[in-house]
Design a protein around this motif. Sequence first.
Motif, PDB file in Angstrom:
ATOM      1  N   GLY A   1      39.862 120.472  97.786  1.00  0.00           N
ATOM      2  CA  GLY A   1      38.521 120.232  97.610  1.00  0.00           C
ATOM      3  C   GLY A   1      37.205 120.948  97.985  1.00  0.00           C
ATOM      4  O   GLY A   1      36.089 120.486  97.545  1.00  0.00           O
ATOM      5  N   VAL A   2      37.675 122.152  98.439  1.00  0.00           N
ATOM      6  CA  VAL A   2      36.629 123.019  98.859  1.00  0.00           C
ATOM      7  C   VAL A   2      36.270 124.198  97.956  1.00  0.00           C
ATOM      8  O   VAL A   2      37.014 124.735  97.235  1.00  0.00           O
ATOM      9  CB  VAL A   2      36.970 123.766 100.402  1.00  0.00           C
ATOM     10  N   ASP A   3      34.850 124.092  97.469  1.00  0.00           N
ATOM     11  CA  ASP A   3      34.429 124.990  96.641  1.00  0.00           C
ATOM     12  C   ASP A   3      34.542 126.506  97.151  1.00  0.00           C
ATOM     13  O   ASP A   3      33.285 127.099  97.334  1.00  0.00           O
ATOM     14  CB  ASP A   3      33.063 124.948  96.000  1.00  0.00           C
ATOM     15  N   ALA A   4      35.633 126.995  97.454  1.00  0.00           N
ATOM     16  CA  ALA A   4      35.760 128.196  98.108  1.00  0.00           C
ATOM     17  C   ALA A   4      35.422 129.610  97.116  1.00  0.00           C
ATOM     18  O   ALA A   4      35.171 130.719  97.718  1.00  0.00           O
ATOM     19  CB  ALA A   4      37.187 128.712  98.640  1.00  0.00           C
ATOM     20  N   GLY A   5      35.191 129.503  95.869  1.00  0.00           N
ATOM     21  CA  GLY A   5      34.674 130.479  94.758  1.00  0.00           C
ATOM     22  C   GLY A   5      35.805 131.498  94.793  1.00  0.00           C
ATOM     23  O   GLY A   5      37.049 131.392  94.918  1.00  0.00           O
ATOM     24  N   TYR A   6      35.121 132.798  94.425  1.00  0.00           N
ATOM     25  CA  TYR A   6      35.877 133.904  94.467  1.00  0.00           C
ATOM     26  C   TYR A   6      35.476 134.917  95.442  1.00  0.00           C
ATOM     27  O   TYR A   6      34.650 134.718  96.240  1.00  0.00           O
ATOM     28  CB  TYR A   6      35.622 134.507  93.051  1.00  0.00           C
ATOM     29  N   CYS A   7      36.162 136.063  95.272  1.00  0.00           N
ATOM     30  CA  CYS A   7      36.040 137.443  96.320  1.00  0.00           C
ATOM     31  C   CYS A   7      34.987 138.121  95.439  1.00  0.00           C
ATOM     32  O   CYS A   7      34.823 138.171  94.332  1.00  0.00           O
ATOM     33  CB  CYS A   7      37.188 138.230  96.340  1.00  0.00           C
ATOM     34  N   ARG A   8      34.284 139.086  96.237  1.00  0.00           N
ATOM     35  CA  ARG A   8      33.324 139.963  95.543  1.00  0.00           C
ATOM     36  C   ARG A   8      34.234 141.219  95.154  1.00  0.00           C
ATOM     37  O   ARG A   8      34.969 141.789  95.859  1.00  0.00           O
ATOM     38  CB  ARG A   8      32.361 140.244  96.512  1.00  0.00           C
ATOM     39  N   LYS A   9      33.693 141.632  94.012  1.00  0.00           N
ATOM     40  CA  LYS A   9      34.149 143.120  93.523  1.00  0.00           C
ATOM     41  C   LYS A   9      33.893 143.979  94.647  1.00  0.00           C
ATOM     42  O   LYS A   9      32.985 143.977  95.300  1.00  0.00           O
ATOM     43  CB  LYS A   9      33.528 143.600  92.533  1.00  0.00           C
ATOM     44  N   PRO A  10      34.896 145.135  94.895  1.00  0.00           N
ATOM     45  CA  PRO A  10      36.018 145.520  94.193  1.00  0.00           C
ATOM     46  C   PRO A  10      37.385 144.576  94.245  1.00  0.00           C
ATOM     47  O   PRO A  10      38.283 144.910  93.725  1.00  0.00           O
ATOM     48  CB  PRO A  10      36.416 146.949  94.546  1.00  0.00           C
ATOM     49  N   MET A  11      37.383 143.448  95.108  1.00  0.00           N
ATOM     50  CA  MET A  11      38.395 142.560  95.143  1.00  0.00           C
ATOM     51  C   MET A  11      38.488 141.864  93.878  1.00  0.00           C
ATOM     52  O   MET A  11      37.329 141.543  93.325  1.00  0.00           O
ATOM     53  CB  MET A  11      38.244 141.530  96.320  1.00  0.00           C
ATOM     54  N   LYS A  12      39.872 141.697  93.661  1.00  0.00           N
ATOM     55  CA  LYS A  12      40.254 141.375  92.267  1.00  0.00           C
ATOM     56  C   LYS A  12      40.014 139.754  92.311  1.00  0.00           C
ATOM     57  O   LYS A  12      40.018 139.044  93.190  1.00  0.00           O
ATOM     58  CB  LYS A  12      41.772 141.502  91.961  1.00  0.00           C
ATOM     59  N   LYS A  13      39.806 139.375  90.896  1.00  0.00           N
ATOM     60  CA  LYS A  13      39.711 137.842  90.551  1.00  0.00           C
ATOM     61  C   LYS A  13      41.307 137.512  90.547  1.00  0.00           C
ATOM     62  O   LYS A  13      41.917 138.354  90.000  1.00  0.00           O
ATOM     63  CB  LYS A  13      38.977 137.758  89.579  1.00  0.00           C
ATOM     64  N   PRO A  14      41.721 136.465  90.952  1.00  0.00           N
ATOM     65  CA  PRO A  14      42.971 135.908  90.767  1.00  0.00           C
ATOM     66  C   PRO A  14      43.301 135.603  89.399  1.00  0.00           C
ATOM     67  O   PRO A  14      42.579 135.235  88.651  1.00  0.00           O
ATOM     68  CB  PRO A  14      43.270 134.839  91.766  1.00  0.00           C
ATOM     69  N   GLY A  15      44.506 136.237  89.045  1.00  0.00           N
ATOM     70  CA  GLY A  15      45.155 135.703  87.745  1.00  0.00           C
ATOM     71  C   GLY A  15      45.741 134.452  87.790  1.00  0.00           C
ATOM     72  O   GLY A  15      46.054 133.857  88.810  1.00  0.00           O
ATOM     73  N   ASP A  16      46.242 134.081  86.536  1.00  0.00           N
ATOM     74  CA  ASP A  16      46.650 132.952  86.127  1.00  0.00           C
ATOM     75  C   ASP A  16      48.014 132.540  87.277  1.00  0.00           C
ATOM     76  O   ASP A  16      48.403 131.506  87.921  1.00  0.00           O
ATOM     77  CB  ASP A  16      46.985 132.348  84.826  1.00  0.00           C
ATOM     78  N   GLU A  17      48.811 133.393  87.266  1.00  0.00           N
ATOM     79  CA  GLU A  17      50.112 133.484  88.118  1.00  0.00           C
ATOM     80  C   GLU A  17      49.852 133.266  89.612  1.00  0.00           C
ATOM     81  O   GLU A  17      50.353 132.507  90.150  1.00  0.00           O
ATOM     82  CB  GLU A  17      50.807 134.746  87.715  1.00  0.00           C
TER      83      GLU A  17
END
Length: 289
Positions: free
Chosen positions: A259-275
Motif C-alpha cells: 500500500g506504499v506509493d513507491a512509484g518508479y525508478c528514474r531513467k536510465p533505469m527501466k520501468k518494470p515489465g508485466d512479468e
Amino acid sequence: MKGIFTALINSFDEKGNINEQGLREIVRYNIDVSQVDGLYVNGSTGENFMLSAEEKKKVFKIVKDEAGDEVDLIAQVGALNIFEAKDLAAYVTDLGYDALSAVTPFYYKFDFEEIKDYYNSILEDVDNQMLIYSIPALTGVNMDLKQFGELFENEKITGVKFTAPDFFLLERLRHAYPEKLIFSGFDEMLLPASVYGIDGAIGSTFNVNGKRAKGILKAVHEGDLGEARKLQKESNDLITAILDNGLYQTIKELLKVKGVDAGYCRKPMKKPGDEQIESAKEIGRTLLD
Ligand SMILES: CC(=O)N[C@H](C=O)[C@@H](O)[C@H](O)[C@H](O)CO
Ligand SMILES: CC(=O)C(=O)O
C-alpha cells in the motif's frame, strides 16, 4: 547511533519527477511498520547519482519533515563536485540530520591523498559527524586498514559504511578502531558481519525486510545463532529473488503491495515489465511476512 538503517528507496512518477507523497509513505512504512532504527538518505538506493543538487535537497527536506526526530537520519552528500558536497553537508546539518556520509570519490582514479582531502574539505566548515561510504564494487575505490586509519584521524569522521564482502578487513577495522562506528552494507551478509561486532547495518532490502534484519542483530547479540541463521536464510531467499528480478524495481513493487506509493525508478533505469511486476507480487506472497 546503531542498529538497522534503511538505505531509503526514492519514489518517482512515470515522468521521473520526485513523488513527494510516495516518498513520505516510504518513510512512514519504514518507521511505523518495519520499525527500523534509522534512515540513510540519498544513497545508491535513493538513486542519488541521477539527481540534481536541488532534487537532493528536496529529498533531504521531505524526509526530515516526515521523520522528524523519530529515528536517526544519515545524509549521503558525496558528489564529485566538491562545492556541491559541501553545500549539501551544510544544508542537511541545518535541517538537523544526525550524521553525514559521503561516497568515496569515483570515476577519476583519485589517489589516496586526494580522497583524504575530499573528506577533510567536506568537513572543514560543518559541525557534524561523517561516515565514510565505502563501496568498492560500484566505485572501484579500495582502501586498506592503514588508509581507513588515516581518514579516522579527523575526529569528525566517526565511522564507515562498509559495503564489501571482506570479513578479514572488517575484523581488522573492528579490532583497530573500537570507538568508531561500523555499519555493514551487504544485507545478505548481515549475520557474519554482526558476529564481528558491527554497530549496525545500512541496506536497501531493509525497505521491505527491516524486521528480519532487526531480528538477526538481536539474535546475534543474544548468542542465539540458530535463530540468526534461520532469519538470514529467510532473508537470503528473499534477497536472491529480489536481485534476480531487478533490485530497485522489485523493492518498489513489493512496497506497492503493502500500500506504499513507491512509484518508479528514474531513467536510465527501466520501468518494470508485466512479468517483472507479477514476479514481484509472487515474491511478496511467498517470501515476505
Ligand atoms: C549496491 C547496493 O545497493 N548496496 C546496498 C548497500 O550497501 C545493499 O543493501 C545491497 O543492495 C543489498 O545487500 C543487495 O545486494
Ligand atoms: C544501498 C546503500 O547502502 C545505499 O543506498 O547507498
